[in-house]
Design a protein around this motif. Structure first.
Motif, mmCIF file in Angstrom:
data_model
loop_
_atom_site.group_PDB
_atom_site.id
_atom_site.type_symbol
_atom_site.label_atom_id
_atom_site.label_comp_id
_atom_site.label_asym_id
_atom_site.label_seq_id
_atom_site.Cartn_x
_atom_site.Cartn_y
_atom_site.Cartn_z
ATOM 1 N N ALA A 10 30.910 54.829 28.742
ATOM 2 C CA ALA A 10 30.810 55.424 30.069
ATOM 3 C C ALA A 10 31.266 54.467 31.150
ATOM 4 C CB ALA A 10 29.357 55.840 30.332
ATOM 5 N N GLY A 11 31.787 55.053 32.221
ATOM 6 C CA GLY A 11 32.126 54.274 33.409
ATOM 7 C C GLY A 11 33.513 53.668 33.346
ATOM 8 N N PRO A 12 34.104 53.442 34.519
ATOM 9 C CA PRO A 12 35.427 52.823 34.577
ATOM 10 C C PRO A 12 35.346 51.329 34.286
ATOM 11 C CG PRO A 12 34.543 53.078 36.780
ATOM 12 C CD PRO A 12 33.566 53.748 35.848
ATOM 13 N N LEU A 13 36.509 50.725 34.069
ATOM 14 C CA LEU A 13 36.571 49.283 33.928
ATOM 15 C C LEU A 13 36.682 48.665 35.313
ATOM 16 C CD1 LEU A 13 39.041 48.746 30.938
ATOM 17 C CD2 LEU A 13 36.556 48.509 30.943
ATOM 18 N N LEU A 14 35.819 47.719 35.607
ATOM 19 C CA LEU A 14 35.840 47.017 36.885
ATOM 20 C C LEU A 14 36.333 45.599 36.641
ATOM 21 C CD1 LEU A 14 32.370 48.183 38.254
ATOM 22 C CD2 LEU A 14 34.599 49.280 38.548
ATOM 23 N N LEU A 15 37.541 45.298 37.055
ATOM 24 C CA LEU A 15 38.114 43.977 36.857
ATOM 25 C C LEU A 15 37.688 43.081 38.014
ATOM 26 C CD1 LEU A 15 41.734 44.842 35.669
ATOM 27 C CD2 LEU A 15 39.567 44.949 34.416
ATOM 28 N N VAL A 16 36.914 42.061 37.702
ATOM 29 C CA VAL A 16 36.391 41.152 38.722
ATOM 30 C C VAL A 16 37.104 39.813 38.600
ATOM 31 C CG1 VAL A 16 34.342 39.971 39.608
ATOM 32 C CG2 VAL A 16 34.152 42.307 38.701
ATOM 33 N N PRO A 17 38.055 39.515 39.491
ATOM 34 C CA PRO A 17 38.790 38.250 39.388
ATOM 35 C C PRO A 17 37.935 37.057 39.797
ATOM 36 C CG PRO A 17 39.515 39.483 41.323
ATOM 37 C CD PRO A 17 38.564 40.375 40.575
ATOM 38 N N VAL A 18 38.152 35.947 39.096
ATOM 39 C CA VAL A 18 37.508 34.688 39.474
ATOM 40 C C VAL A 18 38.264 34.138 40.688
ATOM 41 C CG1 VAL A 18 36.955 32.339 38.745
ATOM 42 C CG2 VAL A 18 36.817 34.228 37.100
ATOM 43 N N PRO A 19 37.589 33.916 41.805
ATOM 44 C CA PRO A 19 38.300 33.490 43.016
ATOM 45 C C PRO A 19 38.734 32.032 42.957
ATOM 46 C CG PRO A 19 35.949 33.521 43.437
ATOM 47 C CD PRO A 19 36.134 34.069 42.046
ATOM 48 N N SER A 20 39.874 31.750 43.547
ATOM 49 C CA SER A 20 40.320 30.361 43.698
ATOM 50 C C SER A 20 39.565 29.727 44.860
ATOM 51 C CB SER A 20 41.819 30.319 43.982
ATOM 52 O OG SER A 20 42.560 30.887 42.932
ATOM 53 N N ALA A 21 39.566 28.399 44.898
ATOM 54 C CA ALA A 21 38.984 27.701 46.041
ATOM 55 C C ALA A 21 39.727 28.094 47.310
ATOM 56 C CB ALA A 21 39.068 26.196 45.832
ATOM 57 N N ARG A 22 39.008 28.184 48.427
ATOM 58 C CA ARG A 22 39.626 28.612 49.683
ATOM 59 C C ARG A 22 40.830 27.747 50.041
ATOM 60 N NH1 ARG A 22 34.044 28.669 51.185
ATOM 61 N NH2 ARG A 22 33.185 30.777 51.257
ATOM 62 N N ARG A 23 40.680 26.440 49.847
ATOM 63 C CA ARG A 23 41.774 25.520 50.188
ATOM 64 C C ARG A 23 43.008 25.805 49.327
ATOM 65 N NH1 ARG A 23 40.306 19.292 49.970
ATOM 66 N NH2 ARG A 23 38.833 20.077 51.564
ATOM 67 N N ALA A 24 42.792 26.077 48.047
ATOM 68 C CA ALA A 24 43.908 26.357 47.148
ATOM 69 C C ALA A 24 44.590 27.665 47.531
ATOM 70 C CB ALA A 24 43.423 26.412 45.714
ATOM 71 N N THR A 25 43.798 28.687 47.844
ATOM 72 C CA THR A 25 44.372 29.972 48.244
ATOM 73 C C THR A 25 45.197 29.834 49.518
ATOM 74 O OG1 THR A 25 42.529 31.176 47.227
ATOM 75 C CG2 THR A 25 43.832 32.354 48.872
ATOM 76 N N ALA A 26 44.665 29.082 50.470
ATOM 77 C CA ALA A 26 45.393 28.878 51.725
ATOM 78 C C ALA A 26 46.694 28.118 51.491
ATOM 79 C CB ALA A 26 44.516 28.119 52.720
ATOM 80 N N GLY A 27 46.653 27.113 50.618
ATOM 81 C CA GLY A 27 47.850 26.334 50.350
ATOM 82 C C GLY A 27 48.918 27.122 49.627
ATOM 83 N N ARG A 28 48.504 28.006 48.715
ATOM 84 C CA ARG A 28 49.470 28.806 47.954
ATOM 85 C C ARG A 28 49.949 30.023 48.728
ATOM 86 N NH1 ARG A 28 45.281 28.406 43.079
ATOM 87 N NH2 ARG A 28 45.995 26.453 42.127
ATOM 88 N N GLY A 29 49.117 30.482 49.653
ATOM 89 C CA GLY A 29 49.461 31.685 50.392
ATOM 90 C C GLY A 29 49.115 32.963 49.667
ATOM 91 N N HIS A 30 48.426 32.866 48.535
ATOM 92 C CA HIS A 30 47.990 34.061 47.794
ATOM 93 C C HIS A 30 46.932 33.647 46.791
ATOM 94 C CE1 HIS A 30 50.187 33.702 43.747
ATOM 95 N NE2 HIS A 30 50.489 32.602 44.390
ATOM 96 N N ASP A 31 46.220 34.642 46.267
ATOM 97 C CA ASP A 31 45.200 34.422 45.244
ATOM 98 C C ASP A 31 45.788 34.891 43.915
ATOM 99 O OD1 ASP A 31 43.038 34.604 43.464
ATOM 100 O OD2 ASP A 31 41.617 34.935 45.095
#
Length: 239
Positions: A102-123
């Motif tokens: 039962a139920g849909p699949l919920l894909l929960v991504p592991v977040p990158s560090a804020r600094r890394a996301t800002a430096g790359r420009g994407h998650d």
């Protein structure tokens, strides 16, 4: 027509395959196939961190697959998200259980560090998760991305850290965002990331989801999936 246009673009704006470096193509057929060549399998680092759920990976982290993940994450080769998402979708299917659950699949991504996301420009993990959810839906599987995990405190750069150092660095770092518990209700949660090495990130993500839903709920039957895992963790038919 598409091939002709790619040739023109390659002359004006030189491109190279994200896997092998072959010129005038963002991704050659051989490297695209490498993501699924091994077949999705259960993986487990040695030693596994406490609380790590069952994890499936599409490919070993080596050769073309390694090059593609690095190109997508660090060099902004965003066009690779589609094939990487397809590989992640295969890993999700391998570990998500029976179609009739039962139920849909919920894909929960592991977040990158804020600094890394800002430096790359994407998650990277979130972008690949979105591509994977789209691929699953095209195959008739109800799936959506539920990006509810947040960093509750700053963490150090993981590069160069050993397994125990990574576990200590990430311990208690992730939380489910306010209102996120509601978003997780009514589905089968699959934690997703681009890569598994020591398993510390996925174990911490699992701890955060379990803490937000004690007892029965979204954490029941928690699974995880990644595009690639270190060759030592890429196990064949091991239960």
């Amino acid at each position: 027509m598409r091939s002709w246009w790619q040739e023109i673009v390659g002359l004006v704006l030189p491109v190279a395959c994200g896997g092998c470096g072959r010129p005038r193509t963002e991704l050659c057929e051989e490297c695209a196939a490498a993501c699924l060549a091994a077949g999705p399998r259960r993986v487990r680092p040695t030693p596994p961190p406490a609380g790590l759920p069952v994890v499936h990976a599409a490919a070993p982290y080596e050769n073309a697959v390694r090059a593609m993940l690095l190109a997508h994450k660090e060099r902004g080769a965003l066009a690779l998200a589609g094939v990487l998402g397809g590989a992640l979708a295969a890993a999700v299917r391998a570990g998500a259980g029976q179609e009739g659950e039962a139920g849909p699949l919920l894909l929960v991504p592991v977040p990158s560090a804020r600094r890394a996301t800002a430096g790359r420009g994407h998650d990277p993990a979130r972008r690949i998760a979105a591509a994977a959810a789209a691929e699953l839906r095209r195959g008739g599987v109800r799936a959506r991305v539920s990006a509810v995990l947040r960093q509750g405190r700053a963490v150090a750069d993981q590069a160069g850290l050993g397994a125990r150092e990574r576990q200590a660095n990430l311990a208690g770092a992730l939380v489910v965002a306010e209102g996120g518990r509601r978003l997780l209700d009514g589905g089968r949660v699959v934690l997703v990331d681009d890569l598994l090495t020591t398993g510390s990130s996925l174990a911490e993500a699992a701890r955060a989801v379990r803490a937000a839903s004690p007892g029965e709920g979204p954490a029941e039957g928690l699974r995880a999936a990644v595009v690639a895992a270190s060759p030592s963790a890429f196990e064949i038919n091991r239960n």
